[in-house]
Design an enzyme around this catalytic site. Structure first.
Site, short mmCIF file in Angstrom:
data_model
loop_
_atom_site.label_atom_id
_atom_site.label_comp_id
_atom_site.label_asym_id
_atom_site.label_seq_id
_atom_site.Cartn_x
_atom_site.Cartn_y
_atom_site.Cartn_z
N LEU A 128 0.78 -1.22 -0.09
CA LEU A 128 0.03 0.19 0.04
C LEU A 128 1.05 1.37 -0.09
O LEU A 128 0.63 2.12 -0.75
CB LEU A 128 -0.98 0.05 1.33
CG LEU A 128 -2.44 -0.64 1.12
CD1 LEU A 128 -2.03 -2.39 0.79
CD2 LEU A 128 -3.19 -0.32 2.17
N THR A 184 -4.32 5.41 4.39
CA THR A 184 -2.95 5.05 4.29
C THR A 184 -1.95 6.21 4.50
O THR A 184 -0.93 5.97 4.71
CB THR A 184 -2.76 4.17 2.90
OG1 THR A 184 -3.62 3.04 2.69
CG2 THR A 184 -1.49 3.94 2.64
N GLU A 197 0.86 6.66 7.16
CA GLU A 197 2.44 6.83 6.54
C GLU A 197 2.96 8.37 7.07
O GLU A 197 4.21 8.42 7.52
CB GLU A 197 2.59 6.59 5.27
CG GLU A 197 2.18 5.37 4.46
CD GLU A 197 2.82 3.85 5.18
OE1 GLU A 197 3.80 4.10 5.62
OE2 GLU A 197 2.42 2.93 5.25
N TRP A 235 1.98 -1.42 17.92
CA TRP A 235 2.38 -2.79 18.79
C TRP A 235 3.95 -2.92 18.91
O TRP A 235 4.33 -3.83 19.48
CB TRP A 235 1.91 -4.15 18.06
CG TRP A 235 2.51 -4.58 16.81
CD1 TRP A 235 3.50 -5.10 16.55
CD2 TRP A 235 2.03 -3.48 15.42
NE1 TRP A 235 3.75 -5.29 15.08
CE2 TRP A 235 2.89 -4.47 14.30
CE3 TRP A 235 1.28 -2.90 15.09
CZ2 TRP A 235 2.83 -3.80 13.03
CZ3 TRP A 235 0.81 -2.55 13.61
CH2 TRP A 235 1.50 -3.02 12.97
#
Length: 321
Positions: free
Chosen positions: A190, A227, A231, A242
């Protein structure tokens, strides 16, 4: 809530968000991603091999961030906010890849909403996290669109799209303007971003045209412009929530510890099995959920971002008059 830990893993240079399946090599435009993922390790190894000093620079940025997180923005402000000029470099082989000005503007509009808590789903943040949901307070303005026809079917993640000698488009004023490249990356990817600390010659964000903005070639479940929000978050020094490790740290104190990345549209509450079994902040922009399932930054993330734009910060030049 996790303890912030500065570790050497923060030398991660790029985050390449990708589908877990490879694109059809015979027709790279045929495969549409249905799930986010990352080629972080391969990209990291390549970047560190090419520039062994990268880890040192990024650790220096982390040291600065730890002491300046939450600093007030200074310098170039528009209506009290940092305004970042955006140059969009469009590399296209097909008409669909040559995304329209309207599609490009729709992406700028999404960034302005998401980074200013003006997104319509901001109010969906659960009560548990309402005390830490944040308005980043940074705006974006489209500065220029540069287009170039190419015969390349895919560009990969080695920054070829940013290099004129390799058929790409070199960044424009990368120390004062955010450069975004729209091109078919290949492999179901992506997009990916460069963290503060990397070379200005390759600085910016790359996004596949199928996941750029709200219209034209944008495809569900990544058709809401998130997306780019994800980014650009990396470009502003935010890590995956995480921490790119099981029960890892994203260097932010007010985001719960996640087992790992989440996909799709997780049901709430989604509990972590890490220490304390906290409810995971799956709706955070730095997780891997579908566009429709991510809609918040945290105060701790805002504080990290503020450090890179303050005087002495890695992106302070973007805040200067």
């Amino acid at each position: 809530m996790k303890k912030v830990i500065i570790t050497t893993f923060v030398a991660l240079m790029l985050f390449a968000c990708q589908n877990d399946q490879s694109a059809d090599s015979a027709n790279p435009d045929a495969s549409v991603a249905s799930r986010r993922g990352c080629a972080t390790q391969d990209v990291l190894e390549a970047q560190l091999k090419a520039d062994p000093s990268l880890a040192i620079r990024m650790n220096e940025i982390e040291t600065f961030t730890a002491t300046h997180a939450g600093s007030n923005f200074t310098g170039r402000l528009v209506n009290g906010k940092i305004e970042i000029p955006v140059v969009v470099n469009v590399l296209y082989r097909t008409a669909a890849q040559n995304i329209s000005d309207a599609q490009i503007q729709s992406q700028i509009d999404v960034l302005n909403k998401d980074f200013n808590a003006l997104n319509s789903d901001y109010n969906n943040v659960p009560a548990l996290f309402s005390g830490v949901k944040a308005n980043i307070g940074i705006t974006f303005v489209l500065d220029q669109v540069i287009r170039k026809s190419t015969t390349k079917t895919s560009w990969g993640t080695n920054d070829a799209m940013k290099k004129t000698a390799q058929g790409g488009i070199a960044p424009t004023s990368p120390t004062t303007k955010l450069n975004m490249w729209s091109c078919n990356i290949g492999g179901g990817i992506l997009g990916y971003a460069q963290f503060p600390g990397g070379s200005s010659a390759t600085d910016g964000v790359v996004i596949d045209p199928r996941y750029f903005g709200l219209s034209g070639a944008a495809n569900a479940p990544f058709n809401l412009g998130r997306t780019a929000t994800h980014e650009v978050g990396h470009w502003m020094n935010l890590r995956h929530i995480w921490g790119d490790a099981t029960c890892g740290s994203d260097l932010v104190a007010d985001t719960p510890t996640h087992n790992e990345e989440n996909y799709g549209v997780p049901a709430y509450p989604h509990y972590s099995t890490c220490s304390g079994t906290p409810v995971e902040m799956t709706m955070n922009y730095m997780d891997y959920v579908d566009d429709a399932a991510m809609y918040m930054f945290s105060t701790g993330q805002k504080n990290r971002i503020s450090a890179i734009f303050t005087t002495g910060g890695a992106r302070a030049s973007f805040a200067q008059p």
